[in-house]
Each structure stands twice: as C-alpha cells, then as structure tokens.
Design an enzyme around this catalytic site. Structure first.
Site, mmCIF file in Angstrom:
data_model
loop_
_atom_site.group_PDB
_atom_site.id
_atom_site.type_symbol
_atom_site.label_atom_id
_atom_site.label_comp_id
_atom_site.label_asym_id
_atom_site.label_seq_id
_atom_site.Cartn_x
_atom_site.Cartn_y
_atom_site.Cartn_z
ATOM 1 N N HIS A 62 -37.039 -2.210 -116.799
ATOM 2 C CA HIS A 62 -36.282 -1.589 -115.700
ATOM 3 C C HIS A 62 -35.147 -0.729 -116.267
ATOM 4 O O HIS A 62 -34.579 -1.071 -117.304
ATOM 5 C CB HIS A 62 -35.679 -2.670 -114.800
ATOM 6 N N ASP A 65 -40.346 -8.027 -120.301
ATOM 7 C CA ASP A 65 -40.990 -7.422 -119.118
ATOM 8 C C ASP A 65 -41.725 -6.088 -119.345
ATOM 9 O O ASP A 65 -42.486 -5.687 -118.460
ATOM 10 C CB ASP A 65 -40.059 -7.397 -117.882
ATOM 11 N N HIS A 111 -28.184 -4.529 -114.835
ATOM 12 C CA HIS A 111 -28.125 -3.935 -113.495
ATOM 13 C C HIS A 111 -26.742 -4.091 -112.840
ATOM 14 O O HIS A 111 -26.457 -3.438 -111.841
ATOM 15 C CB HIS A 111 -29.167 -4.577 -112.573
ATOM 16 N N ASP A 162 -35.537 -2.864 -121.924
ATOM 17 C CA ASP A 162 -36.066 -3.574 -120.764
ATOM 18 C C ASP A 162 -36.929 -2.615 -119.937
ATOM 19 O O ASP A 162 -36.700 -1.406 -119.941
ATOM 20 C CB ASP A 162 -34.895 -4.086 -119.916
HETATM 21 ZN ZN LIG Z 1 -36.268 -5.892 -116.460
#
Ligand SMILES: [Zn+2]
Length: 297
Positions: A98, A185, A59, A96
């Site tokens: 996200h 995740d 991120h 991931d």
């Molecule tokens: Zn994540």
C-alpha cells in the site's frame, strides 16, 4: 472530532470509534518506543542495523490515524534522526504493497528526507494515493518518488525498479541512514493486495537494501517490518527479507502450495512504462536520469 476526515473511495474505518482506541493506542506507543530505541542503538554505533517488529505504521497522518495505523513510526524515525541525532539526509524506502500516504504527507515539502515508495497502482488499492506524478512540492520537489506498480508485478518488476530508480537516486542523494518499512503484503498470495512477489523477491529486497546501505551509509539501517494478510505466507516472507538484510545464507522456500505462481513476471512491460514516466518526471531533479543509460527492455 471527525471534521478532518475525508470520506473517499478508500476511506479506512478501522480506527472507529474515534477517541476510543483502547489497547491499540498502547501498542502504537510501544512501536514508537521500539523505533526510538533502534535509532539510538544505531546512531551510538552499537549496531549497524535495528529491526522493529510490528513497525511501519505508514498510513497514520499527523492529526489522525487510519489504515490500521495510529502513530506513524516511519515519520517519527526520520524526524527523530533529523532533530535529535542531527542528521541532514535520511532516506525512507517503503516497500509495503500500500502507498505510505501518511509518511508521504509528512515529508512532501522536506528536502532532507528522500521518500521512495513502491506500491500497488493506487487506482486499484487503498489508500488510492501515490501516483508517479506526485514528486513533492516546494523545496521538497523531487524528493518524493512514488512508484505505482501494476497488479501482478513480481520479482522482475521489483528488481528492475531497484536497479533503475531506487539505487541511482540513493547513490546521488547519499543518505546517512536508510529507513525501510513494509512486510509481506506484496506477496502473490496476500489476501488484501494483487501484487505478485514470490518469497525469493523479499530476500532480494533485503539483500539489495543491505548492499545499498553498505555502499552509501556504512551499513546503517532501521527496518520497520510489519504487514501481511496471509498468515501462511507471512513468516516465510519476513524471514526471507531479514535473511537478505542480515546477510544470512539461508534459502527460504515458498510455502506450499502457492495458489498464484508466475513463471514470468506478467507485469514487467507495464512496469517499464512506469519507470519511463518516473525518469521523465524526475529528470530535472536527479543527474542520474540526465546521463544514465537504462538497461535494455
Ligand atoms: Zn500494506
């Protein structure tokens, strides 16, 4: 200096207060160092693969950290391989849950980096980016592949996307190395996300990445493994992923009792619609989608 921060629906506040990250900054530098060491070991031919535990800070942007990430070791790894080791084609595979918004921004106009990102539908999860229509710009158009998976997408959805999207594009791109990032995740019992991957799905991802690396880049891979917000699940999922990557013949079981178990992948039909949209968007850039016959629905 907070003028670059856009306060949107999914704005991450975890790096506040600004300019006082303390020990986090030291840890972030160590993670960059691990990635650098991994690249050097693999490029010198000492090892086929290197795993950086705690990496995958996808991120982080070029000018600011967010989403528990200060420095983007995924982007660093790709840049380091291009600039120092003089590679010409690097593939990043982000599994991931996200979207890797930081990594995506770094390489959005870069045709030497193929960025394929499997993540939960951005309408339902931070950071709210990574739609199927976002495929890069300028010279990089077609080299960013965002795969927004519907909530509850599980084993069959991931398997399908690997067979129909990830592997055909990788075979055509012929990367010299693959960088994978992401932890546990996407698991069905993760506390932050709504995907539906079982532990055996992580083994499948590891195995398919290992086979793909053997096929296209003589086994070379840097694995940046982190994330996971259910401490009971995390060690099982990470171990299953690493076992697949390394070719270890061990059977990692689902931690019991799993609270969300799916006998069948409830999002499979929706995933196939995402796949169709991706193929349509990417067809002008990849021959595999001009001639490839998809597996039956
Ligand atoms: Zn994540």
């Amino acid at each position: 200096m907070i003028d670059h921060v856009k306060f949107g629906l999914y704005q991450s506040m975890d790096n506040m207060p600004f300019e006082q990250p303390g020990r986090l900054e030291e840890a972030a530098r160590l993670i960059i160092g691990q990635a650098k060491t991994g690249c050097d070991l693999v490029q010198k031919g000492e090892y086929k693969k290197a795993v950086s535990i705690g990496g995958g800070m996808h991120h982080a942007k070029a000018t600011s950290g967010e989403g528990f990430c200060l420095y983007n070791d995924v982007a660093f790894t790709a840049r380091y391989l291009l600039e120092t080791h003089k590679l010409e084609r690097v593939m990043i595979l982000d599994t991931d849950a996200h979207a890797g918004n930081g990594t995506c921004e770094y390489f959005y106009e870069e045709p030497r980096v193929l960025f394929i990102d499997l993540h939960q539908d951005p309408r339902t999860l931070y950071p709210g980016t990574g739609f199927a229509k976002d495929i890069g710009s300028g010279k990089g158009r077609g080299y960013t592949v965002n795969v927004p998976l519907p909530p509850n997408a599980g084993y069959d959805s991931y398997h399908r996307i690997f067979c129909e999207i990830v592997e055909p594009i990788a075979r055509e791109f012929q990367p010299q190395i693959i960088i994978r990032n992401g932890g546990s995740d996407p698991h069905a019992d993760d506390g932050l996300t709504d995907l539906g991957l079982p532990v055996r799905g992580f083994h499948m991802i590891g195995e398919r990445v290992r086979n793909l690396c053997d096929e296209v880049c003589e086994g070379r891979e840097i694995d940046l493994i982190a994330s996971g917000y259910n401490k009971r699940v995390l060690p099982y999922a990470w171990l299953a992923l690493l076992a697949g990557l390394a070719g270890w013949h061990i059977d990692v079981l689902e931690p019991q009792p799993a609270t969300r178990k799916f006998a069948r992948d409830p999002a499979y039909t929706e995933t196939k619609m995402v796949e169709a949209e991706l193929k349509s968007n990417l067809k002008p850039f990849w021959k595999c989608f001009q001639t490839h016959t998809p597996a039956p629905f």
